[in-house]
Write an enzyme that holds these catalytic residues in place. Sequence first.
Site, PDB file in Angstrom:
ATOM      1  N   CYS A   1       3.131   1.849   2.923  1.00 51.56           N
ATOM      2  CA  CYS A   1       4.288   0.957   3.042  1.00 51.56           C
ATOM      3  C   CYS A   1       5.468   1.471   2.217  1.00 51.56           C
ATOM      4  O   CYS A   1       6.607   1.462   2.670  1.00 51.56           O
ATOM      5  CB  CYS A   1       3.917  -0.451   2.590  1.00 51.56           C
ATOM      6  SG  CYS A   1       2.360  -1.040   3.256  1.00 51.56           S
TER       7      CYS A   1
ATOM      8  N   CYS B   1       0.845  -1.187   0.000  1.00 52.16           N
ATOM      9  CA  CYS B   1       0.000   0.000   0.000  1.00 52.16           C
ATOM     10  C   CYS B   1       0.888   1.247   0.000  1.00 52.16           C
ATOM     11  O   CYS B   1       2.095   1.163   0.225  1.00 52.16           O
ATOM     12  CB  CYS B   1      -0.939   0.013   1.207  1.00 52.16           C
ATOM     13  SG  CYS B   1      -0.089   0.043   2.780  1.00 52.16           S
TER      14      CYS B   1
END
Lengths: 349, 78
Positions: free
Chosen positions: B13, B10
Amino acid sequence: MAECCTIPDNDKPDKRKYIPFLLIPLAIVIYVFLDPGVDYLVYNILGLDKTTPLTKAIRFFLYDTPKVMILLTVIVFVVGIIRSYFSPEKTREALEGKPLFIGNIMAATLGIVTPFCSCSAIPLFIGFVESGIPLGVTFSFLVAAPMINEVALVLLFGLFGWQMALLYAATGLLIAIVSGWVIGKLKVERFVEEWVYEIKTGDFQMAEVKVTFHDRIQAGYTAVVDIVSKVWIYIVAGIAVGAAVHGYVPENFMASFMGKDAWWSVPLAVLIGVPLYSNAAGIIPILQALLGKGAALGTALAFMMSTIGLSLPEMIILKKVIKLPLIIIFVSVVATGIMIVGFLFNWIY
Amino acid sequence: MKIEILGTGCAKCHKLEEMVRETVKAEGISADISKVDDIKKIMRYGVMTTPALVIDGKVKVAGKLPSSEEIKQLLGGK
């Protein structure tokens, strides 16, 4: 889902943390004087004719947009602080070893307050299953977490009043508890992908960090930036459409196909609502306007719940860990619950 | 120092990885940084929310994007 994966800017100077507090009294003042203020602006300053559809639409828009935005900011801030006391790890610990029915109640309730985004649905699902939490209990969490969220509650409270917000939260909770319990009774363990059971999870060993109240305020602030920056556009667009409906759609126009006498409107609303993914911010203002035009409460509620609570992107994410039959069972059980609620409210009111 | 960034891809991250790399470079810390995408490996740490930051096998942050100030502290920079 869209709600989770943007990057908040955490590197703000510290002083900014107190801005929300300073703004709260200001927000209350604006909130109190909004109604007469907008009246004055629309009728006296702009001198618009009270009876035209355009005036009705403009007044609706000018009144509801700031009202909802103020409420949203304040409540998201408070919820952000409350959420900092919870985490999926703590929730899992609380649910471990709980029997089915009590577990369902707890899971649904914790689903409301635990910070959760659909992009971590998979690690969360695996984490729950691994620690022996029954599937039914896990599903109660997965139903409640997206369905009952602060954005939906703020909009319901702001546009419909507290009764509607409470009604939505209570029925949503009930649906989450009962659907999870039903799924638990159906013995669906075999529909979970085998590799999920093979995963060995380590004990969560996060270093103990002392969280100060200062940090929690920061969490509230981050939540406001994160959520408000994402949903404001939907709220403005939703209220704009709602305003147009409010001004231009004739009274009782909706009664024929979203009214309580059209029984099929409830299943139809759910059928359209499930694949349609929209966040609460865009859908609730429109529904509020439609309700004013003769749409039935149960039908509107059913549409709202199926749109917000069940979504295609979440199913696609869950498909990685559970097999298709269980996805179908999950959607059918929850959709049935939503329909029962819809029928019930159309029947009562 | 062994630094692992856990995340299934995501935006947060990626941002965390980027921030960690920047901090390591700026502070002159010698560290072995790796990104862990495999959900099975992520689950081994018992983490249920990503992104997570693991230093020398210990989970330091999970489920949120820390500020660069926090990262600096966690990495032992002054």
